[in-house]
Scaffold this active site. Structure first.
Site, PDB file in Angstrom:
ATOM      1  N   CYS A  50       0.826  -1.214   0.000  1.00 13.42           N
ATOM      2  CA  CYS A  50       0.000   0.000   0.000  1.00 13.42           C
ATOM      3  C   CYS A  50       0.857   1.260   0.000  1.00 13.42           C
ATOM      4  CB  CYS A  50      -0.945   0.000   1.199  1.00 13.42           C
ATOM      5  SG  CYS A  50      -0.107  -0.069   2.791  1.00 13.42           S
ATOM      6  N   ASN A  51       2.101   1.143   0.455  1.00  9.61           N
ATOM      7  CA  ASN A  51       2.956   2.333   0.557  1.00  9.61           C
ATOM      8  C   ASN A  51       4.059   2.416  -0.484  1.00  9.61           C
ATOM      9  OD1 ASN A  51       1.734   3.693   2.677  1.00  9.61           O
ATOM     10  ND2 ASN A  51       2.785   2.475   4.221  1.00  9.61           N
ATOM     11  N   SER A 109      10.360   2.989   6.028  1.00  8.47           N
ATOM     12  CA  SER A 109       8.904   2.865   6.141  1.00  8.47           C
ATOM     13  C   SER A 109       8.261   4.141   6.676  1.00  8.47           C
ATOM     14  CB  SER A 109       8.545   1.700   7.070  1.00  8.47           C
ATOM     15  OG  SER A 109       8.968   0.476   6.527  1.00  8.47           O
ATOM     16  N   GLY A 189     -17.676   2.127  20.154  1.00  8.81           N
ATOM     17  CA  GLY A 189     -17.366   2.483  18.778  1.00  8.81           C
ATOM     18  C   GLY A 189     -16.881   1.247  18.048  1.00  8.81           C
TER      19      GLY A 189
END
EC number: 1.2.1.70
Length: 436
Positions: A50-51, A109, A189
């Site tokens: 994803c990065n 990262s 939540g």
């Protein structure tokens, strides 16, 4: 042979670009085969997360190979190269080695020290190995990257502290309550932060999970994912006494838990400590809850302080990781440079073997009554002489390659012995080089 890297990451490209250039693991075979079919690209690995999206490849032509991979990325994803190129970076030789070692070690990262990237590179390498698009150089290179990452992780404390709010909450709970084994956690939540917190709390030994959410179905899904229990939101205060730890992250515009609510719950629990974590903005829990006996309330700001302190510690540890990377670069670069002399060594051994075989056959033809045992002894003797003659020049060539001084020696040997070399490496000799 040179190692090159072409790619983009969170540092150079927004998510809108990264998602367009991503490769699906289910469809990776075709792009891998297309990659190594490019002119002068002999090995290739595609890393897609994803990065970042990165291609690791080997080539004799650095500039040409880099340009062809950039074109491949643009064409494969149907993006004009002139639009894509502004987001791309490329490295070659020592800089490429440094980059991949840093990426595998999580020094590049978004969150320094996160462990996921190493597994993602291993997965990418697994696909390349399965479809035979990696070879001697990238195999050795990536295994070295894995060992460097292991050194960084074991010889530094780069991954030892929490750098996410969710994990910081768990770390803080441990400090206040001690061992979390047997503790029950209530999440108010059911968003992403609550999901992350659920993972971390249960991994840390928490026994039970309760989920209270205004949309019951969503809370039910989250509870089911982690083997927990969903609580109707209107029953929140009836069930609150069951929780040792309460983490709240709703989108409510005002507080939903008041001091009087908690006071009643604490009394019902016979003043057994309760740990409240409010990571909502605006806050879900009235700050005066912290004034109550046996109630400990922490907000997102408290957690952020922990995250920032831990991030500073990770960055300090990262500098130790950088030192390890620099140590390992030199060793691998020496091995890679030594391969430059491989074709000459292969050709030299082949020429000597050709002469040895021809002369041995002439000798044996003149001795018709020679026993099989005597023929075997002659074979061993001539082979031994050849190997002894070749030992020193082979060793000198290898050392010259490691020092980046191969041309002088290889050119001289090619002329002296009229050697014809090719770029195809000899498997046995490469195995010998790998074992050194």
């Amino acid at each position: 042979m040179n190692i090159i890297v072409v790619g983009l990451s969170h540092k150079t490209a927004p998510v809108e670009v990264r998602e367009r250039v991503a490769f699906s693991p289910n469809l990776i075979e075709r792009p891998l085969r297309e990659l190594v079919s490019l002119d002068d690209i002999s090995e290739g690995v595609i890393v897609s997360t994803c990065n970042r999206v990165e291609i690791y490849a080997t080539t004799h032509d650095i500039a040409g190979g880099t340009a062809r991979i950039k074109r491949f990325l643009a064409d494969h994803h149907r993006i004009p190269l002139e639009s894509l190129e502004q987001y791309l970076y490329s490295y070659h030789s020592e800089a490429a080695i440094r980059h991949v070692f840093r990426v595998a070690s999580s020094l590049d990262s978004m969150v320094v020290g996160e462990p996921q990237i190493l597994g993602q590179i291993k997965t990418a390498y697994g696909y390349a190995a399965e479809y035979r698009t990696s070879g001697t150089i990238l195999n050795r290179f990536l295994h070295k990257a894995f060992s460097v990452a292991k050194r960084v992780r074991t010889e530094t404390r780069i991954a030892s502290s929490a750098v996410s709010v969710a994990f910081a909450a768990v770390e803080l709970a441990r400090k206040i309550l001690g061992d979390l084994s047997g503790k029950t956690v209530m999440l108010i939540g059911a968003g992403e932060m609550c999901e992350l917190a659920a993972k971390h709390f249960l991994t840390s030994g928490a026994r039970g999970l309760l989920v209270a959410n205004r949309t019951f179905a969503k809370g039910e899904r989250l509870a089911a994912e982690f083997g927990g229990e969903a609580i109707p939101f209107e029953e929140l205060f009836q069930e609150l006494h069951r929780a040792d730890i309460v983490l709240s992250s709703t989108g409510a515009p005002h507080t939903i838990i008041a001091p009087r609510d908690v006071e009643a719950v604490v009394k019902r629990r016979k003043f057994k400590p309760m740990f409240f974590i409010d990571i909502a903005v605006p806050r879900d829990i009235d700050p005066r809850v912290n004034d109550l006996e046996s109630a400990y309330l922490f907000t997102v700001d408290d957690l952020q302080e922990i995250v920032e302190a831990n991030m500073a510690q990770r960055n300090q540890e990262a500098s130790k990781g950088e030192e390890i990377v620099e140590q390992e670069i030199g060793q691998f670069h020496c091995w890679l440079s030594s391969l430059e002399s491989t074709p000459t060594i292969v050709a030299l051994r082949a020429r000597f073997e050709e002469i040895r075989r021809a002369e041995l056959e002439k000798t044996l033809c003149g001795w018709k009554d020679l026993s099989p045992e005597a023929e075997k002894r002659l074979e061993i003797m001539t082979l031994s002489i050849m190997n002894k003659l070749l030992h020193t020049p082979t060793a000198v060539l290898k050392r010259a390659g490691q020092g980046g001084r191969t041309d002088l020696y290889t050119d001289a040997l090619r002329q002296l012995f009229d050697l014809q070399t090719s770029r195809q490496d000899d498997d046995e000799l490469e195995l010998e080089l790998e074992e050194e």
